[in-house]
Design a protein around this motif. Structure first.
Motif, short mmCIF file in Angstrom:
data_model
loop_
_atom_site.label_atom_id
_atom_site.label_comp_id
_atom_site.label_asym_id
_atom_site.label_seq_id
_atom_site.Cartn_x
_atom_site.Cartn_y
_atom_site.Cartn_z
N GLU A 19 0.81 -1.21 0.00
CA GLU A 19 0.00 0.00 0.00
C GLU A 19 0.85 1.28 0.00
OE1 GLU A 19 -0.38 -2.55 2.01
OE2 GLU A 19 -2.21 -3.43 1.17
N GLN A 20 2.11 1.17 0.39
CA GLN A 20 2.97 2.37 0.45
C GLN A 20 3.50 2.72 -0.94
OE1 GLN A 20 5.48 0.46 3.58
NE2 GLN A 20 5.32 2.46 4.59
N GLU A 21 2.58 3.04 -1.87
CA GLU A 21 2.98 3.24 -3.26
C GLU A 21 3.99 4.36 -3.42
OE1 GLU A 21 -0.67 3.79 -5.38
OE2 GLU A 21 -0.93 1.63 -5.73
N MET A 22 3.79 5.47 -2.73
CA MET A 22 4.72 6.60 -2.86
C MET A 22 6.12 6.20 -2.39
SD MET A 22 4.52 10.45 -1.27
CE MET A 22 4.87 9.92 0.41
N THR A 23 6.16 5.49 -1.25
CA THR A 23 7.46 5.05 -0.73
C THR A 23 8.13 4.06 -1.66
OG1 THR A 23 6.59 5.33 1.51
CG2 THR A 23 8.65 4.09 1.28
N VAL A 24 7.33 3.15 -2.23
CA VAL A 24 7.88 2.15 -3.17
C VAL A 24 8.45 2.85 -4.40
CG1 VAL A 24 7.32 0.23 -4.70
CG2 VAL A 24 6.36 0.30 -2.39
N VAL A 25 7.71 3.83 -4.96
CA VAL A 25 8.18 4.55 -6.14
C VAL A 25 9.45 5.32 -5.83
CG1 VAL A 25 7.64 6.45 -7.72
CG2 VAL A 25 5.94 4.68 -7.26
N MET A 26 9.47 6.00 -4.67
CA MET A 26 10.68 6.75 -4.29
C MET A 26 11.87 5.81 -4.11
SD MET A 26 9.11 9.53 -1.60
CE MET A 26 10.73 10.11 -1.19
#
Length: 694
Positions: A114-121
């Motif tokens: 669910e941590q899409e922003m963290t995964v992308v970063m």
């Protein structure tokens, strides 16, 4: 602002929609994103043959994240990894502050889906870190090579050169030791440089000079002083400082010139050393280019007429398979010495690994051909001893005249290379041939006429395709077909041209990509019909270097594969080894892109260079097609062992081998035993205008 970069992203998960969601989120940060998606171990092992920038792990059918880490480490691949977990598992893998247990430049662990922003970063940062590591590695290699060259030059220099660290000697070459009266390097190690300076004022001045240099002041790098030898005698000298490295560590280089020796003389000697080939002692490519520029200038002024000999060793692949790089080096050195001895009134250079060039002046056509014949004959009759074994070689020579109105040097060089390629084609990979480039054979009128025929053939489908089946030993069938292109001419003799007869003109008129596209489309139409009754049938199509560098090719191939059923491996594209070698970095990128769309790759004329195995290992084709000279003469024990050795080395890097040119029963009987997967030749089945599966 959109970044102009490419991301090769490998996702291991059972949810392809999530992988595509990541690609969508990353799209604003990258120009191109190549996605690899899988969920089992076998697919992972295959995928790791291609270069990836970041690996994201979610769920896999038969692997844990630990398994993936172990596989990547076993393959010795620098691949950043990100592990996604369920919230329950991620909570356990966090420290007391709620942060992931592992986060580094190569791994991020315990992120949730669910941590899409963290995964992308994390993906962007890991990719950026990987690029930095690659750049740092490349820079270190450049620095290491520069340091190695500098050390070789210093050791062989007649100038007095030393390295100091914090004012203490840590290295000195022989002229330096002799200048100051030291017996050996051990005697000068640890000696402060100020011990070699006479006079209190000189010492004070030098300390200030060295202090300013260490602070980065490079406006003044020369210091004149009175120097003292070990025996107490003194002499006037000039000292020059320069920043340098030794064993990768920063040091200060000291050059001392006695009796006002001009630094221009040092520069002159260094420039001369940079022109020399370290293996053979003759001029290298840089030396050739300087001499070529001088000769060309004189020819343009009408002062001289000259000629370029482009000399290529023929059987380097066999020598390398039999004796390794030691055999190649011994052969190159022997041929270099022989050419230098034979050419008393010309300039001999080592142009590349196994190619030499000769520049001669004021010779007639008869004299040029006589010289070429003499070189070919002498080398053919020469035997070279390597580790108590005797080897021989031959050379192919392309000759190009350099006259007042000839093209620029780079064009002349290309013409010489074209002559070599023509020799290889016309003589079926045999060497020991020379040919003089005749401009009259390439007159504009003839070129334009042939170019018009090529355009007409493309527009009105006047090319013809022939097919030859390839037998697959592993699967015991012959439904793999190589495609051959022909151009019929509407003349009284019903002439039919092969690509080697018209591709030079096609290159001049920029038609090669269009011809390749015609072959691909029409060959795929043929295989599409055959696959209706033979669904396993597939194609091997030869393309040229124009397609190798064509960025649009993967998209075209992807569409064609889908048009014939979308089966991976239905289409294999083949490129000549020399063209792959000439465009190595581009070839690796193109091979990877084509593999991504389900296309297989092949290298033709394999084994014709000294670095065939290294080339195949770097670009990772699926198949290699042996050069003709490996098959001819295979009935002799030495040749048979050479072929077996080459195939064994190729199989070790997980590449299949195709043995072509099987023309008789004796060759066929041996071909079964050498380890090749594919067999091809007229003895099995001749070319045909149709594809017939036996």
């Amino acid at each position: 602002m959109r970044a102009q970069s490419v991301l090769n992203l490998l996702v291991i998960d059972d949810d392809q929609l999530y992988a595509e969601r990541l690609v969508h989120l990353l799209d604003c940060y990258y120009e191109t994103i190549n996605l690899g998606f899988l969920d089992d171990k076998e697919e992972l092992l295959k995928s790791l043959r291609q270069p990836w920038d970041v690996l994201v792990f979610g769920n896999a059918y038969d692997m844990s994240f630990t398994d993936v880490v172990g596989i990547v480490q076993d393959q010795n691949i620098d691949l950043p990894m990100i592990c996604l977990m369920s919230e329950e598992m991620a909570a356990v893998a966090h420290n007391n502050e709620g942060l992931p247990d592992i986060i580094s430049g190569t791994m991020v662990k315990a992120l949730t889906v669910e941590q899409e922003m963290t995964v992308v970063m994390s993906i962007c940062l890991q990719h950026d870190n990987l690029r930095s590591r690659h750049e740092l590695k490349a820079l270190r290699l450049v620095l290491s090579e520069a340091e190695q060259r500098a050390n070789v030059l210093i050791k062989n220099s007649k100038s007095a050169v030393a390295y100091i660290d914090q004012g203490i000697h840590i290295f000195a070459n022989d002229p330096y030791l002799q200048l100051f009266g030291f017996e050996s390097l051990n005697d000068v190690m640890g000696v402060p440089i100020i011990d070699l300076i006479a006079g209190v004022d000189n010492v004070k001045g030098f300390k200030q000079f060295l202090r300013q240099f260490n602070k980065g002041n490079r406006q003044d790098v020369e210091f004149k002083f009175e120097s003292v030898r070990m025996d107490g005698s003194t002499f006037e000298a000039k000292l020059q400082l320069a920043a340098a490295t030794l064993d990768g560590e920063p040091v200060t280089q000291v050059i001392i010139q006695q009796n006002n020796t001009n630094s221009a003389e040092v520069a002159k000697r260094l420039a001369a050393a940079e022109r020399k080939d370290s293996l053979t002692g003759i001029d290298n490519r840089r030396g050739f280019e300087e001499e070529m520029a001088s000769v060309y200038k004189q020819a343009q002024q009408g002062v001289v007429t000259a000629a370029l000999f482009y000399i290529q060793l023929d059987n380097v692949g066999k020598i390398r398979s039999s004796l390794g790089l030691k055999g190649i080096d011994a052969t190159v050195k022997h041929i270099a010495y022989m050419l230098d001895e034979l050419i008393s009134d010309g300039h001999v250079s080592r142009f590349s690994d196994t190619v030499f060039t000769i520049l001669v002046e004021d010779k007639t056509t008869t004299e040029l051909e006589s010289l070429a014949a003499h070189i070919v004959s002498r080398i053919k009759d020469t035997f070279i001893e390597v580790d108590k074994r005797t080897i021989s070689t031959t050379v192919s020579i392309g000759i190009v005249r350099i006259e007042k109105n000839t093209a620029e040097p780079n064009i002349l060089l290309e013409r010489a290379m074209e002559v070599i390629n023509q020799i290889m084609v016309e003589t079926s990979d045999h060497g020991g041939i020379y040919h003089l480039y005749d401009p009259s054979e390439h007159a504009n009128s003839d070129d334009h006429a042939l170019a018009e025929s090529l355009i007409d053939a493309i527009t009105n489908n006047r090319f013809e395709l022939s097919f030859q089946p390839i037998y697959d030993i592993n699967n015991d069938r012959s439904d793999f077909f190589e495609v051959f292109l022909r151009l019929p001419l509407a003349d009284a003799d019903n002439t039919v041209l092969t690509p080697d007869q018209f591709m030079a003109v096609a290159k001049t008129h920029k038609l090669r990509e269009k011809i390749d596209r015609w072959v691909l489309i029409n060959a795929c139409k043929k295989i599409n019909e055959i696959r209706k009754t033979q669904p396993e049938a597939r194609l091997l199509v030869q393309l040229n270097s124009a397609s190798l560098t064509d960025k649009k090719l993967p998209n075209v191939v992807s569409q064609l594969i889908k048009a014939v059923g979308g089966a991976a491996g239905v289409l294999t594209l083949q490129f000549n080894e020399k063209e792959v070698s000439d465009h190595l970095t581009v070839a690796k990128t193109q091979f990877s892109a084509l593999s991504q769309v389900g296309c297989q790759l092949s290298i033709k004329n394999f084994g014709s260079s000294a670095k065939s195995i290294e080339i195949a290992s770097f670009v990772q084709p699926d198949v290699v097609r042996l050069a003709r000279n490996y098959v001819e003469g295979i009935d002799s024990a030495d040749n048979l062992e050479t072929v077996k050795s080459l195939i064994m080395l190729t199989n070790e890097i997980k590449v299949d081998v195709l043995m072509p040119y099987i023309e008789d029963a004796s060759t066929m009987s041996v071909a079964w035993s050498v380890g090749a997967r594919y067999l091809q030749g007229d003895y099995l089945e001749e070319l045909s205008s149709t594809m017939v599966v036996n």
